[in-house]
Design an enzyme around this catalytic site. Structure first.
Site, PDB file in Angstrom:
ATOM      1  CE  LYS A  90      23.185  15.934  -0.451  1.00 19.90           C
ATOM      2  NZ  LYS A  90      22.508  15.129  -0.888  1.00 19.90           N
ATOM      3  CB  THR A  91      23.044  10.373   0.411  1.00 14.83           C
ATOM      4  OG1 THR A  91      22.829  11.090  -0.389  1.00 14.83           O
ATOM      5  CG2 THR A  91      21.881   9.185  -0.538  1.00 14.83           C
ATOM      6  CG  ASP A 133      19.309  15.453  -0.320  1.00 18.38           C
ATOM      7  OD1 ASP A 133      19.430  16.335   0.080  1.00 18.38           O
ATOM      8  OD2 ASP A 133      19.257  14.958  -1.482  1.00 18.38           O
ATOM      9  CD  GLU A 134      21.865  18.264  -2.911  1.00 17.30           C
ATOM     10  OE1 GLU A 134      21.845  19.217  -2.477  1.00 17.30           O
ATOM     11  OE2 GLU A 134      21.821  17.752  -3.718  1.00 17.30           O
ATOM     12  CD  GLN A 180      27.983  20.709  -2.292  1.00 17.39           C
ATOM     13  OE1 GLN A 180      27.987  19.887  -3.276  1.00 17.39           O
ATOM     14  NE2 GLN A 180      27.466  20.072  -1.363  1.00 17.39           N
ATOM     15  NE  ARG A 204      30.659  17.393  -7.327  1.00 17.47           N
ATOM     16  CZ  ARG A 204      30.093  16.732  -6.157  1.00 17.47           C
ATOM     17  NH1 ARG A 204      29.132  15.746  -6.134  1.00 17.47           N
ATOM     18  NH2 ARG A 204      30.276  18.114  -4.906  1.00 17.47           N
TER      19      ARG A 204
END
Length: 762
Positions: free
Chosen positions: A33-34, A220-221, A251, A601
């Site tokens: 996504k980044t 973002d997020e 998330q 993670r």
């Protein structure tokens, strides 16, 4: 086709190039996504869809913002600096520095941290005669923060809670807190967002200006936005609908901070005609790890339709270990890390240990210290929370904003200059009566006449006024040096001449290094910008993943990070999921999302542990395995605690030897289980003495006789792994000593004297 799109997969290209209207990018963990966000910014600029300064890109962490800035700079070196890119707080601070005077503040406002906020609340509670045993300070701070997240003023909060005795008391504090912070010209973290929204509501012309300015907005997020942030984004984007948000409802783990998952779930309703694009290919984890995560998250009902997949290898099975107690759990982690470092050439920085609550870190830290395993704990005492750093920052804040009563009270008698609490309390009362700041009061002619310590107050006042002049001519680093000199702070620590004062001085010099770096990297070296930069710093912002240490942190802190090897510890009902969440479906769903985040993670190896018995918060209880473990299909993990025969037969001799070594080492290192001598009288199952067995494994062995009398504060020692150091502190522990040592490389370690094989250097 644009060169910007090269190297993206088909779905990423679609997400990057679509610019016709509102868009939600559902980006699963590890799906890039980044990369998409930064490429989209570059694409907008390259295709001249908007100018760089017409782009607003918002993230949640400074770390993410920095990474995005660097990536955009690589793609478009000349245009990257003109993009408005930062966290919600940094973007709003930037707006408020231009506009806050319209709300009755000055541009020299200071930002309070949580410690300062609690201090103000405590003082107000004392003034209102509210017992903090009946209503804890933390509860009041939480309620105020929660109200602000919902954009409720103190007046609105009072009206809502007239008939609730407890909340009516909190409302009184909230009302006084609003007055106090306004008088101090200070903002807390919640104010930064809520005041920006208030500005746009009360000043429509300013809202229109920013709506016209930002022709494309990226967030973002998005699943982590709270109500205030949602309203802010909605106001800015309502004019043109050119908005792209990226998020993953799976998330969404910050409900306790006010994050509202409905913001992402209802995006299509909020922004009509929105395009939905799903990034479902995971580039991070093995198939096994991803299958486990998918099987857990599918149990949730509050979710959008997507399914992560990967082309990565199947990978090893997840290892599931049940320990007898929290110490054996820690020992299993250390043993596993040591084995993988020896046999698989791993580094300590390749490992992370994730836990649900900070309280779990205690036992793990003890085991790591005992076994000399290097680690760093995220979320411990923060650098900027240390007394000496807060003192110097308070001087800077007072110089920057003379109305800051919090800063004034912190430094007026630091170092000691004969201005005690009685005098400060009297000044507070008199300044409140005159509706001025404390410094404003003592600066008025005649106000100090006849007052106790008036001479010392005048000296302090004149010193601060001189430093205020210096802020216009000196750089930040030189200003700090001047503060240390004229206040006598540095002299105080030098005269104290203890290891503690030496450490505090070193921290101050480190802080000066931070200031120096800031001056090098920022064209605008103003005190305002510097104070803003340190006020908005977070625990993980400066996390150097190259440090040779295992990372210990909560699962919440781990969001956005990734490691080759991850241990998820304390997988027990009542701990994870938490006891409070177990009886509410919505709460359990958030805990399940947290489990999904923790699992994803891991890149290569995932370890899940729990204990049959655990001491937590001062009491010991028997536990049952977390319900989340049962949601992972059994074929995905090895239950190594139950002695799976097939798994053990497949172990190599070396691995079996490692397990034997681990068992012996645990008994040697455990105070509660000491039973094996090292004089060769008792044998391991291989027929060799325990001492020789450990030597053959290349592991430090406790010396048969250690003269504990030699271990004293200030003694110079040498350690085989960490080098030369100085003992800072010595504590008796059963028949041993726990010694705290600072080594020449700056590392601090706590080691058990009998087991550390320390060489005393004469």
């Amino acid at each position: 086709m644009s060169k910007i799109l090269e190297g993206l997969n088909t779905v990423q290209k679609e997400a990057t190039s679509y610019t016709d209207g509102p868009m939600l990018i559902l980006a699963g963990a590890g799906s890039g996504k980044t990369r998409v966000l930064t490429y989209k910014i570059a694409y907008l600029i390259e295709k001249e869809i908007v100018k760089p300064w017409e782009i607003l890109a918002i993230t949640f962490t400074n770390k993410a913002a920095k990474e995005m800035k660097e990536r955009v700079k690589e793609l478009l070196p000349e245009s990257s600096n003109e993009v408005w890119l930062g966290t919600f707080h940094s973007i709003c601070v930037r707006i408020l520095k231009r506009e806050i005077e319209a709300l009755g503040y000055t541009r020299e406002f200071n930002i309070m941290d949580e410690i300062d906020k609690q201090k103000v609340v405590k003082e107000i509670m004392k003034r209102l005669d509210i017992d903090d045993k009946q209503i804890p300070v933390n509860s009041i701070c939480y309620e105020i923060s929660s109200a602000k997240d919902k954009l409720k003023t103190a007046k609105e909060y009072i009206e809502e809670n007239l008939w609730d005795f407890r909340k009516s008391k909190i409302a009184e504090v909230y009302k006084e807190y609003e007055k106090e912070t306004k008088r101090n010209n200070s903002l807390d973290f919640d104010d930064i967002i809520t005041l920006t929204v208030r500005l746009f509501k009360e000043k429509p012309d300013r809202l229109l200006y920013y709506q016209n300015k930002f022709k494309y907005i990226l967030v973002d997020e998005y699943q982590d936005t709270n109500h205030a942030q949602f309203i802010l984004i909605s106001m800015l984007a309502s004019d043109n609908g050119k908005i792209c948000v990226v998020g993953d409802e799976s998330q969404s783990i910050y409900g306790f901070r006010g994050a509202d998952i409905s913001n992402i779930l209802s995006f299509e309703k909020q922004f009509k005609g929105a395009k939905i694009i799903k990034l479902e290919q995971n580039y991070r984890s093995t198939k096994t790890i991803l299958d486990a995560a998918n099987n857990i998250i599918k149990k949730n009902s509050s979710k959008l339709d997507k399914n992560l997949w990967t082309d990565n290898d199947e990978g090893d099975k997840i290892r599931y270990f049940t320990a007898r107690n929290e110490y054996e759990e820690g020992e299993y982690i250390v043993d596993t890390i040591d084995r993988m470092i020896r046999n698989e050439k791993m580094k300590y920085s390749d490992f992370a240990v994730l836990f649900r609550t900070n309280a779990q870190a205690r036992a793990i830290e003890e085991v790591f210290m005992r076994e000399s395993t290097p680690y760093r704990l995220i979320g411990g005492l923060k650098f900027y929370s240390r007394k000496e750093i807060k003192d110097i920052v308070a001087y800077l804040k007072l110089i920057h904003n003379i109305n800051d009563n919090i800063a004034f009270k912190r430094v007026v008698n630091e170092p000691k200059r004969g201005i005690g609490d009685t005098t400060v309390n009297a000044l507070t009362e008199k300044s409140n009566e005159s509706a001025s700041s404390i410094f404003g009061f003592i600066d008025e002619p005649g106000n100090l006449d006849g007052m106790r310590a008036s001479g010392n107050l005048i000296i302090f006042r004149d010193m601060i006024k001189e430093l205020i002049k210096d802020k216009y001519t000196l750089g930040i680093t030189d200003l700090i040096k001047k503060i240390l000199l004229v206040t006598g702070y540095e002299e105080m620590l030098v005269k104290e001449n203890t290891k503690e004062s030496e450490g505090r001085l070193e921290n101050i010099y480190e802080f000066m290094g931070v200031a120096s770096e800031f001056e090098k990297e920022n064209a605008d070296n103003s005190l305002t910008e510097f104070l803003e930069s340190i006020a908005l710093v977070a625990d993980t912002d400066n996390l150097d993943e190259g440090d040779e240490a295992v990372t210990l942190m909560t699962m919440h802190s781990a969001k956005g990070l990734e490691y080759d090897n991850v241990f998820i510890v304390g997988m027990e009902d009542g701990l994870f999921p938490s006891k409070r969440s177990m009886f509410e479906d919505g709460e359990v769903e958030e805990e399940r999302r947290l489990c999904y985040v923790a699992i994803t993670r891991a890149r290569k190896n995932l370890y899940i542990t729990n204990a049959k018995q655990r001491m937590l918060y001062g009491s010991t209880s028997y536990t049952i395995p977390s319900r989340f473990i049962s949601e992972i299909p059994e074929h995905l993990y090895d239950d190594i605690a139950k002695g799976n025969i097939k798994s053990r037969k497949e172990k190599t001799n070396n691995e079996y030897m490692d397990n034997e070594y681990s068992s012996v080492q645990r008994k040697l290192g455990s105070v509660s289980e000491s039973s094996i001598s090292i004089d060769g009288a008792k044998k391991s199952k291989f027929g060799v003495s325990v001492e020789n067995f450990l030597k053959n494994m290349g592991t430090p062995v406790p010396k048969a006789e250690v003269d504990l009398d030699k271990y004293k504060q200030g003694v110079k020692i040498k350690h085989k792994r960490f080098g030369v150091g100085i003992i800072q502190k010595v504590e008796a522990e059963d028949n041993d000593l726990k010694v705290e040592i600072v080594f020449e490389n700056g590392q601090m370690k706590r080691l058990m004297a009998k087991f550390a094989n320390l060489e005393i250097m004469e």
